[in-house]
Motif scaffolding. Structure first.
Motif, PDB file in Angstrom:
ATOM      1  N   VAL A 172       0.815  -0.944   0.162  1.00 46.75           N
ATOM      2  CA  VAL A 172       0.022   0.055  -0.120  1.00 46.75           C
ATOM      3  C   VAL A 172       0.701   1.357  -0.153  1.00 46.75           C
ATOM      4  CG1 VAL A 172      -1.960   1.089   1.194  1.00 46.75           C
ATOM      5  CG2 VAL A 172      -1.486  -1.137   1.415  1.00 46.75           C
ATOM      6  N   PRO A 217       0.360   5.845  -0.255  1.00 49.88           N
ATOM      7  CA  PRO A 217      -0.414   6.859  -0.286  1.00 49.88           C
ATOM      8  C   PRO A 217      -1.067   7.081  -1.729  1.00 49.88           C
ATOM      9  CG  PRO A 217       1.722   7.475   0.972  1.00 49.88           C
ATOM     10  CD  PRO A 217       1.844   5.975   0.331  1.00 49.88           C
ATOM     11  N   ASP A 249      -7.537   3.360  -2.942  1.00 50.17           N
ATOM     12  CA  ASP A 249      -6.974   3.151  -1.318  1.00 50.17           C
ATOM     13  C   ASP A 249      -5.463   3.071  -1.729  1.00 50.17           C
ATOM     14  OD1 ASP A 249      -9.103   0.720  -0.585  1.00 50.17           O
ATOM     15  OD2 ASP A 249      -7.714   0.686  -1.988  1.00 50.17           O
ATOM     16  N   ASN A 254      -3.810   0.610  -2.739  1.00 50.30           N
ATOM     17  CA  ASN A 254      -3.404  -0.828  -2.429  1.00 50.30           C
ATOM     18  C   ASN A 254      -2.769  -1.517  -3.766  1.00 50.30           C
ATOM     19  OD1 ASN A 254      -5.297  -3.706  -1.303  1.00 50.30           O
ATOM     20  ND2 ASN A 254      -3.060  -3.487  -1.481  1.00 50.30           N
ATOM     21  N   GLY A 311       3.730   3.903   3.314  1.00 50.10           N
ATOM     22  CA  GLY A 311       2.667   2.928   3.100  1.00 50.10           C
ATOM     23  C   GLY A 311       2.744   1.612   3.964  1.00 50.10           C
ATOM     24  N   SER A 312       2.468   0.555   3.276  1.00 50.95           N
ATOM     25  CA  SER A 312       2.388  -0.644   4.280  1.00 50.95           C
ATOM     26  C   SER A 312       2.819  -2.056   3.274  1.00 50.95           C
ATOM     27  CB  SER A 312       0.830  -1.048   4.607  1.00 50.95           C
ATOM     28  OG  SER A 312       0.888  -2.299   5.115  1.00 50.95           O
ATOM     29  N   ILE A 313       3.296  -3.002   3.996  1.00 49.26           N
ATOM     30  CA  ILE A 313       3.895  -3.984   3.469  1.00 49.26           C
ATOM     31  C   ILE A 313       2.610  -4.920   3.049  1.00 49.26           C
ATOM     32  CG2 ILE A 313       6.011  -4.125   4.225  1.00 49.26           C
ATOM     33  CD1 ILE A 313       4.702  -6.508   6.287  1.00 49.26           C
ATOM     34  N   THR A 314       1.385  -4.638   3.516  1.00 50.45           N
ATOM     35  CA  THR A 314       0.166  -5.585   2.992  1.00 50.45           C
ATOM     36  C   THR A 314      -1.218  -4.786   3.050  1.00 50.45           C
ATOM     37  OG1 THR A 314      -1.049  -7.675   3.262  1.00 50.45           O
ATOM     38  CG2 THR A 314       0.388  -6.844   5.032  1.00 50.45           C
ATOM     39  N   GLY A 315      -1.810  -4.621   2.275  1.00 49.91           N
ATOM     40  CA  GLY A 315      -3.357  -3.956   2.412  1.00 49.91           C
ATOM     41  C   GLY A 315      -4.185  -5.073   2.680  1.00 49.91           C
TER      42      GLY A 315
END
Lengths: 410, 489
Positions: free
Chosen positions: B347, B349, B379, B381, B415-419
């Motif tokens: 994920v 921005p 989002d 993702n 962001g993130s390593i998993t959405g």
């Protein structure tokens, strides 16, 4: 002695308990330092934001220090195009909303007393207002958090993007934990655009059955209001239905609602701005005022039973009693002055019993000491209490954070 | 002569079979084969036993037996997860919930459904459809994935941009903990007093206990849905369109992006007449009719201003469904372009979409691999699909390395390593890219509160295996600690 601390005074008392020390860190680093010092000195402490929910829960079993978050009031980051804001926990909700409104955005949280309430406090108390119908509560809007554990360790959970499933959801665990697990230092929230148009339609003069009927019909008609709240006046409900969005959509929904009311044989009147403000102002007053405030919760379909078996009997034990109902969410809020402590306590217990039969609960958000002496503000322990105690023991093993304040004496 | 461990497994199988019935207790190698992996097919481990309980009571007995035998438990739904969350741990018992597939109650008046964990996601909506209600979270696998798995992974889907994830739609859950305790979390009304342990349970990847019953919130179907499909010269303009739409105060029900490769794959799979362009968006606006129409019209204007080449509006529901079929098939259709592919899930921005996609393209070129992108743009993702040929020496490793670099890129952009796919076995080591040791330790403490023995799905999510420090009591080194396999904290 913790650096930067001052002595507590009666003005710092929490539910009658005066802390020995008061700390007011002005940066997250200072807050971490203060938490470390409190851990070292094994101080029992309680966190205070805007104090709007300070009467929620039991008085602390012991209290050495109060840590006030009001100086942690920076907006760390606002990314308008990503619709998130990272905000220090002591930021006043209304200050944040003013800043965001310049970008035509908002945090879709509208609890009572936004001029005083801090974002951290709102999150810790899981406070909410009528827009929960459309936007959910803090658990649905918080996407990340920075916090300091009881042992003084700073940590974080969640992230800065709305969609994120990396790791256990510690932020949602902290929502509503009332400062018993960690000190919240920053909160990352999802933002929503400010609506282009807003309109409230009033459907007056409803009994509980009719209120439920109108609310059910709203759903069946696929109307999508942002708030649905009813004020109880004598024994009739005045239902306010607020639409927010783009102008054509709001206008169409108003028309559809008026047509629906006519089919149901109900009077409905669109309110002009002044009248709408008055309606929601009255709502805010009922939610935020009164020496005794109770939150009743039950499945929305049980509205008539809630009103008949819990809300009305409770109100009759209050002087100047008033109530607001969120019929789509299954909440009722009653407030007023207890006529006599023992009668009020009995009414609370009897309302609790009625709500328990429906799968609901009653929590006192505020109550005078005489009533507190007779009833637990939380009511009977919920089924997961043992597990909750285990969570508390892992995160605050010495039970120093707001000891005894939470559910089941946690 | 069977070895001691085989004999022990045999004894356990016999005891398990006495609980769940012979046919629901699988221990023969052929039967175990399909349980060696889940939707993430690289990396397999054979469980020692698979049991398929049929009730909460049976789950309780199964957990007690596993505990008595000191073996780990790996819960499993439909096995569609994409992070190896249901991949067995060596020596474990897999507890499959597929037999617990009853819809227990649908309360149309109250808008809730109480279901067992093995109920298929789409079947919840089917059970409520007559009353105009549905269950909102819609992972792409919704015709096969189950609610228990959705709860474990906090599943999302294309429409979670507006409607939220599984956690926003679960009202209550019954969970069996190690030791066989049955705990009900949440309840029929909102805001049960106490900690929101339900919110922690959702998305806990089967590491806290076994969920045996779930109460879900049902939503009213929106009055209208307006859909459009727009093509762009490149992902830059498509990314600008997404940013512009969001900046205009529009909250689409879904807004999906495909790049050239993904469009080609969808075209090949479905025969849709989608053109050969750099990027495409598929957007749903829903709600009251006038609102949905107005929003879609505004969004189309913004897309054109951002440089859309062509905008198509479906003439009817059939054509709309076809467009969505194209989008949904793009994932699997990539298999037509390459012998193998890996699905990533990160994920960012959403305002950074165009830049990140350019970075990914450059990284792919450097790795000598192709990457197709089909993802939830609203989002941020991303789902980069890394194409490779497993027969070519070193290519699979290169693809895996590229995947990991893409996740690091997502974290660098905030962001993130998993959405939505979860951490599972696959991304446990990537957690350190996103979280500090103290962040992870806090999560581990929560796990220890639920499952101090680490019975459930051990070895997932955390980069380093962890043991729960029991307090009080004298310190005794755990065998895993002395062998260097785990550390105490």
């Amino acid at each position: 002695m913790v650096a930067g601390a001052r002595e507590g005074t009666p003005a710092d008392a929490v539910l009658g308990v005066i802390p020995r020390l008061v700390l007011e860190p002005s940066t997250v680093e200072e807050a971490v330092e203060a938490m470390r010092a409190c851990a070292r000195d094994r101080l029992r402490l309680l966190f205070v934001g805007g104090a709007t929910e300070i009467e929620l829960g039991r008085p602390p079993a012991a209290l050495d220090a109060v840590l006030r978050t009001v100086r942690l009031a920076r907006v760390v980051e606002h990314a308008p195009s990503d619709q998130i804001a990272v905000v220090e926990a002591g930021t006043r909700l209304s200050d944040l909303q003013r800043l965001l409104s310049a970008h035509r955005q908002r945090v879709a949280l509208d609890p009572p007393l936004p001029e005083a309430a801090t974002l951290g406090g709102v999150v810790a108390a899981n406070a909410f207002g009528p827009r929960r119908h459309r936007f959910g509560s803090a658990r649905d809007l918080v996407v990340g958090m920075g916090f300091v554990r009881a042992d003084g360790t700073p940590a974080k959970g969640g992230g800065k993007v709305v969609k994120n499933v990396a790791g256990f959801d510690v932020p949602r665990l902290l929502v509503g934990s009332l400062g018993t697990l960690a000190l919240l230092t920053t909160v990352t929230v999802r933002l929503y655009p400010l609506p282009e148009a807003e309109e409230t339609v009033l459907v007056p003069d409803l009994d509980a059955m009719a209120l439920r009927q109108v609310v059910t019909a709203l759903g069946a008609e696929q109307l999508e209001p942002s708030s649905v709240a009813a004020l109880l006046e004598s024994d009739r409900f005045r239902l306010g239905i607020r639409f927010e969005g783009f102008a054509p959509g709001v206008a169409e929904q108003r028309r559809n609602l008026l047509a629906l009311a006519e089919r149901l044989g109900r009077r409905a009147e669109p309110l002009d701005d002044g009248a709408a403000r008055a309606f929601w102002g009255r709502h805010d007053a009922v939610r935020g005022d009164g020496p005794l405030r109770a939150k009743l919760s039950a499945p929305p379909a049980a509205l008539a039973q809630v009103a008949g078996a819990a809300l009305m009997p409770l109100l009759s034990a209050l002087q100047g009693g008033a109530a607001v109902v969120y019929p789509t969410l299954g909440f009722a809020f009653a407030s007023g002055q207890p006529a006599a402590a023992d009668a009020t306590a009995r009414a609370v217990e009897s309302a609790r019993a009625a709500l328990a039969r429906l799968g609901g609960s009653l929590v006192l958000g505020a109550a005078p000491g005489e009533v507190r002496a007779l009833v637990d503000p939380w009511g009977p322990p919920p089924p997961g209490l043992d597990l909750m105690r285990r969570v508390k023991a892992r995160l605050d093993p010495d039970a120093r954070l707001a000891p005894g304040r939470f559910v089941g004496g946690i | 002569m069977p070895s001691t461990s085989q004999r022990m497994a045999g004894d356990l199988a016999g005891r398990m079979a006495a609980v769940v019935g012979e046919r629901n207790c699988i221990s023969d190698p052929a039967g175990l084969l399909v349980y060696e992996y889940d939707g993430l097919t690289h990396g397999r481990t054979r469980p020692s036993l698979v049991v398929l309980p049929g009730s909460t009571d049976e789950v309780v007995e199964v957990v007690k037996l596993a505990r008595a035998a000191g073996v780990p438990i790996v819960p499993r739904g439909a096995g569609t997860g994409l992070s190896g969350g249901a991949r067995p741990t060596p020596g474990c018992v897999v507890v499959g919930l597929s037999r617990m597939n009853r819809v227990l109650a649908v309360d149309l008046e109250g808008g809730t459904a109480r279901v067992e964990p093995g109920v298929v996601n789409l079947d919840v909506s089917r059970a409520a459809a007559a009353a105009g209600l549905y269950y909102a979270p819609d992972p792409s696998s919704q015709s096969v994935c189950t609610i228990g798995g959705n709860v474990a992974e906090n599943s999302g889907g294309a429409h979670c941009l507006k409607y939220g994830f599984t956690v926003n739609h679960v009202l209550a859950a019954r969970v069996v903990l190690d030791g066989g305790e049955v705990v009900d979390l949440g309840g029929p009304s909102l805001d049960t007093p106490g900690y929101d342990l339900l919110a922690v349970l959702v998305g806990s990847e089967g590491m806290l206990g076994i969920v045996t019953e779930v109460t879900l919130r049902l939503l009213r179907k929106p009055q209208a849905t307006s859909t459009f499909f727009a093509t762009f010269p490149s992902t830059d303009e498509a990314g600008d369109a997404v940013s512009g739409i969001i900046a205009a105060g529009i909250l689409p029900a879904a807004i999906e992006m495909m790049d050239r490769l993904a469009i080609a794959a969808a075209r090949a799979a479905t025969g849709l007449d989608w053109p050969d362009v750099g990027a495409a968006l598929l957007m749903d606006a829903d709600g009251p009719a006038a609102e949905a129409e107005h929003v879609a019209r505004r969004a189309v204007e913004i897309a054109r201003q951002a440089g859309a080449l062509e905008v198509r509006i479906p003439r009817d529901e059939a054509e709309r469904q076809l467009m969505w079929k194209g989008r949904k098939s793009a994932f699997a259709a990539v298999g037509r372009l390459s012998p193998n592919y890996m699905v990533e899930d990160g994920v960012i921005p959403r305002s950074e979409i165009a830049r990140v996609l350019r970075d990914i393209a450059a990284m792919a070129r450097q790795a000598g691999l192709r990457v197709a992108n089909v993802f939830h743009a609203g989002d941020g993702n991303l789902h980069p699909l890394i194409l490779y040929d497993a027969r070519a020496p070193g290519e699979e490793e290169r693809a895996a390395r590229l995947g990991r670099e893409i996740l690091r890129l997502c974290v660098r952009y905030g962001g993130s390593i998993t959405g939505e796919h979860g951490v599972g076995a696959e991304k446990a080591d990537a957690m350190s890219d996103m979280f500090t040791e103290d962040d992870l330790e806090t999560m581990a403490r929560v796990r220890c509160a639920f499952d101090p023995a680490g019975r459930f799905n051990p070895g997932k999510m955390f980069p380093t295996p962890r043991l729960c420090g029991e307090k009080p009591g004298p310190y005794v080194a755990h065998p895993l600690e002395t062998s260097g396999e785990a550390e105490r904290w």
